[in-house]
Write a protein that holds these residues in place. Structure first.
Motif, PDB file in Angstrom:
ATOM      1  N   HIS A   1      -8.658   0.088  -0.725  1.00  0.00           N
ATOM      2  CA  HIS A   1      -7.704   1.132  -0.344  1.00  0.00           C
ATOM      3  C   HIS A   1      -6.981   1.726  -1.546  1.00  0.00           C
ATOM      4  N   ALA A   2      -7.015   1.020  -2.672  1.00  0.00           N
ATOM      5  CA  ALA A   2      -6.514   1.635  -3.904  1.00  0.00           C
ATOM      6  C   ALA A   2      -7.466   2.742  -4.346  1.00  0.00           C
TER       7      ALA A   2
ATOM      8  N   TYR B   1      -9.415  -3.399  -5.111  1.00  0.00           N
ATOM      9  CA  TYR B   1      -8.967  -3.251  -3.727  1.00  0.00           C
ATOM     10  C   TYR B   1      -9.439  -1.913  -3.182  1.00  0.00           C
TER      11      TYR B   1
ATOM     12  N   THR C   1      -6.807   5.656  -2.176  1.00  0.00           N
ATOM     13  CA  THR C   1      -5.562   6.345  -2.537  1.00  0.00           C
ATOM     14  C   THR C   1      -5.772   7.270  -3.724  1.00  0.00           C
TER      15      THR C   1
ATOM     16  N   GLN D   1       0.825  -1.204   0.000  1.00  0.00           N
ATOM     17  CA  GLN D   1       0.000   0.000   0.000  1.00  0.00           C
ATOM     18  C   GLN D   1       0.861   1.256   0.000  1.00  0.00           C
TER      19      GLN D   1
ATOM     20  N   ASP E   1      -0.088  -4.738  -9.122  1.00  0.00           N
ATOM     21  CA  ASP E   1      -0.104  -5.126  -7.710  1.00  0.00           C
ATOM     22  C   ASP E   1       0.038  -6.645  -7.622  1.00  0.00           C
TER      23      ASP E   1
END
Length: 486
Positions: free
Chosen positions: A210-211, A208, A214, A184, A285
Motif C-alpha cells: 500500500h506504500a 509494503y 500511495t 497508512q 515506518d
C-alpha cells in the motif's frame, strides 16, 4: 467511469507471465495472471482492458492467445464485454463461482470469505483491549460538550506517544506528535505534503504494497533499493540519495515488511547522514518496530536527525480495527500538514484516542503479551514449513509478523490461485515489488493460531501439488519443490 489500461501499462503489471510449456497453455496462463491481478487489487474492479489486437502486439503473442484469455475470463465471470464499450474486469460476476470460499469465516478486508485469510499480517485484538475501551467510555462524556473535531490529537495521547519515544531514546515533545487514522493515513499525509507530482521517491524493494499504491497515486517516480532477509543494500541507498537527491524516501528500519530484516545502528546513522546531505525527508515506518522477538532494542531512525519523520500505530500491538496512529516530526512540518489535513479529514475519533491513551499507559504489558504469543506461533509455523517444504528457503524471523519464504522454482502467482481452491487466501510475491519481481517468493503471516497451523499447511501442500499437476509435462522435473505431506 472505468479505468482504462493501455497495453503497455498492462504488460508492466503482468510481469513474467508466460508459461514455459506449449503454446496451447499460453492463453490460460495469461487469463490466470489477469485474474490474479484483479483478485489481489493490482487491477481494480472496473478496469477496461486493451483491445485484443493491441494487447497481442504488445505482448508479442498471437491474437488467438489474447482472445482465448479474454474468453476464459468471461467464462469465469471476471470479464464483461459490451459492443462499443470494450472488455471490463469485475469481481461481482465471479463472486459466486470463486472456489475455496466458506460461510461464517469472512475476514474483514477481503471481498470473499476463505477458511484461512493469509493476505494480512494482522493479529487478533489484544486481550486487554475491551477493558481499555470500557475505561475510555467512562471519561468520554466529559468530551461531548465539545465539537469532537480534532486535527492534531488529544493532548494526553500526544504526551503518551512522546513518552513512547523518550523511552526509546528519542527526546520528543507532545507538539512534535500528530494523531492519525493509522500509519497508512500518516504516510499519505506526509507524502502528499512533501512530494511533488512527478518527483522521485526512494523505496525498498520489496516493500509494503500500500506504500507503492500511495506513491503511484501521487505520480511518483520510484527509486528502488534491494532488501532481503539479510538486510538492506545500504550502499545502494546512499548512492541513490547522492545521485538523485529525492525529496522523499520511505523505509522500514525495523522488521521490514515483508522480509523481516532490520537496519543496524551503523546503517541507520549512514542513511540518515546521506539523506540529510541530499535534503531528503525520510519516512520511517515503525508499524512493526515493537514486535521484537529475539533481536534486542535499537534506537529509532528519528534519533539521527530532524529530517526523519516517524509514523506508527497500534494496529499490530493492540488491534487493526482500532484506527489510531501517529506522526512524529518537526513542529513546523506538522503544522503545515495540519493545515493541509482539513481537505482530507477532520481528525481522529475521540473514543479511539481515549482508548489508545489507556493502552499506552501500560504499553509494556501489552507488548509482552503480544510477543509471547507471537514467538510460539512463529516457531510452530517455521517448524511446520521446514518439514513439509524442505526445498523452500525460510528466514530466521527475529521479529515482525511475517515470513518472506523462497519457493525454489515454484511460481507464487500459480500457488496463490491454487491455494484459493483449498480455502487459503494468499498474496503473491510480485504484489510487494515493482514490474513483476519476486515471483519465486511469498509472504506467510505468522498470525495463524497454533491449532490451525497443521490444517493450513496440509491445505497448502495440496495447493502445491495442484500447481505441479497442472504444469506442462516437461516442467515436471526433480527441481520442482519437494512436498512432504504429514
Amino acid at each position: 467511469m472505468s479505468l482504462t489500461y493501455s497495453a503497455q501499462r498492462l504488460e508492466r503489471e503482468l510481469g513474467p507471465w508466460r508459461p514455459a510449456g506449449t503454446s496451447g497453455t499460453a492463453y490460460r496462463a495469461l487469463a490466470d495472471r489477469i485474474r490474479l491481478l484483479l483478485l489481489d487489487g493490482r487491477l481494480p474492479s472496473g478496469t477496461r482492458l486493451p483491445a485484443e489486437r493491441e494487447l497481442a502486439s504488445t505482448l508479442r503473442v498471437s491474437r488467438t492467445t489474447v482472445t482465448g484469455a479474454y474468453a476464459a475470463l468471461r467464462a469465469g465471470g471476471y470479464l464483461s464485454s459490451v459492443r462499443g464499450s470494450g472488455s471490463v474486469l469485475s469481481l461481482q460476476g465471479a463472486a459466486a463461482r470463486e472456489p475455496g470460499r466458506t460461510t461464517g469465516t469472512r475476514s474483514a478486508g477481503t471481498p470473499e470469505a476463505f477458511r484461512w485469510d493469509l493476505t494480512q499480517s494482522a493479529p487478533p485484538a489484544y486481550a486487554g483491549l475491551a477493558a481499555a475501551y470500557r475505561q475510555a467510555l467512562e471519561v468520554l462524556p466529559g468530551f461531548m460538550p465539545e465539537a469532537g473535531l480534532d486535527l492534531g490529537g488529544l493532548p494526553d495521547l500526544r504526551a503518551a506517544v512522546a513518552r513512547h519515544y523518550e523511552a526509546r531514546g528519542v527526546p520528543t515533545a507532545p507538539d512534535q506528535v500528530m494523531i492519525t487514522l493509522g500509519a497508512q493515513h500518516g504516510l499519505r499525509l506526509v507524502a502528499q505534503h512533501v512530494h511533488l507530482p512527478g518527483g522521485r521517491v526512494l523505496i525498498e524493494q520489496p516493500t509494503y504494497p500500500h506504500a507503492i499504491d500511495t506513491f503511484r497515486s501521487l505520480k511518483a517516480r520510484l527509486l528502488a533499493v534491494p532488501v532481503d532477509v539479510d538486510g538492506t543494500d545500504v550502499e545502494a541507498v546512499v548512492g541513490l540519495l547522492r545521485a538523485h537527491r529525492p525529496p522523499l524516501a520511505y523505509l522500514m528500519p525495523d522488521f521490514q515488511n515483508p522480509t523481516g530484516s532490520s537496519l543496524t545502528e551503523e546503517e541507520r546513522a549512514r542513511i540518515a547522514l546521506a539523506a540529510r546531505s541530499a535534503g531528503t525527508v525520510v519516512i520511517a515506518d515503525e508499524t512493526t518496530a515493537m514486535l521484537d522477538l529475539d533481536r534486542g532494542p535499537r534506537t529509532p531512525l528519528a534519533a539521527h536527525g530532524e529530517n526523519i519523520v516517524s509514523i506508527g500505530s497500534l494496529s499490530k500491538t493492540a488491534w487493526g480495527g482500532m484506527r489510531v496512529g501517529w506522526i512524529r516530526a518537526r513542529r513546523d512540518l506538522l503544522e503545515s500538514i495540519r493545515l493541509q489535513r482539513r481537505s482530507i479529514d477532520l481528525g481522529t475519533p475521540i473514543l479511539e484516542q481515549l482508548t489508545a491513551t489507556v493502552l499506552l499507559r501500560d504499553e509494556a504489558t501489552m507488548i509482552d503479551a503480544r510477543l509471547t504469543r507471537m514467538r510460539a506461533q512463529r516457531d510452530a509455523l517455521l517448524a511446520g514449513l521446514a518439514v513439509r517444504f524442505p526445498t523452500w528457503t525460510l528466514p530466521s524471523a527475529p521479529g515482525g509478523l511475517s515470513l518472506w519464504v523462497g519457493l525454489d522454482e515454484l511460481s507464487s502467482s500459480a500457488l496463490t490461485l491454487a491455494a484459493r481452491s483449498e480455502g487459503i487466501a494468499l498474496v503473491p510475491g510480485p504484489r510487494f515489488g515493482l514490474d513483476g519481481a519476486f515471483e519465486r517468493f511469498i509472504r506467510v503471516p505468522t498470525v495463524v493460531p497454533e491449532a490451525e497451523i497443521d490444517p493450513v499447511l496440509t491445505a497448502l501442500a495440496r495447493a502445491v501439488r495442484r500447481v505441479a499437476d497442472e504444469a506442462p509435462a516437461r516442467r515436471r522435473t526433480p527441481a520442482s519443490p519437494t512436498v512432504t505431506v504429514v
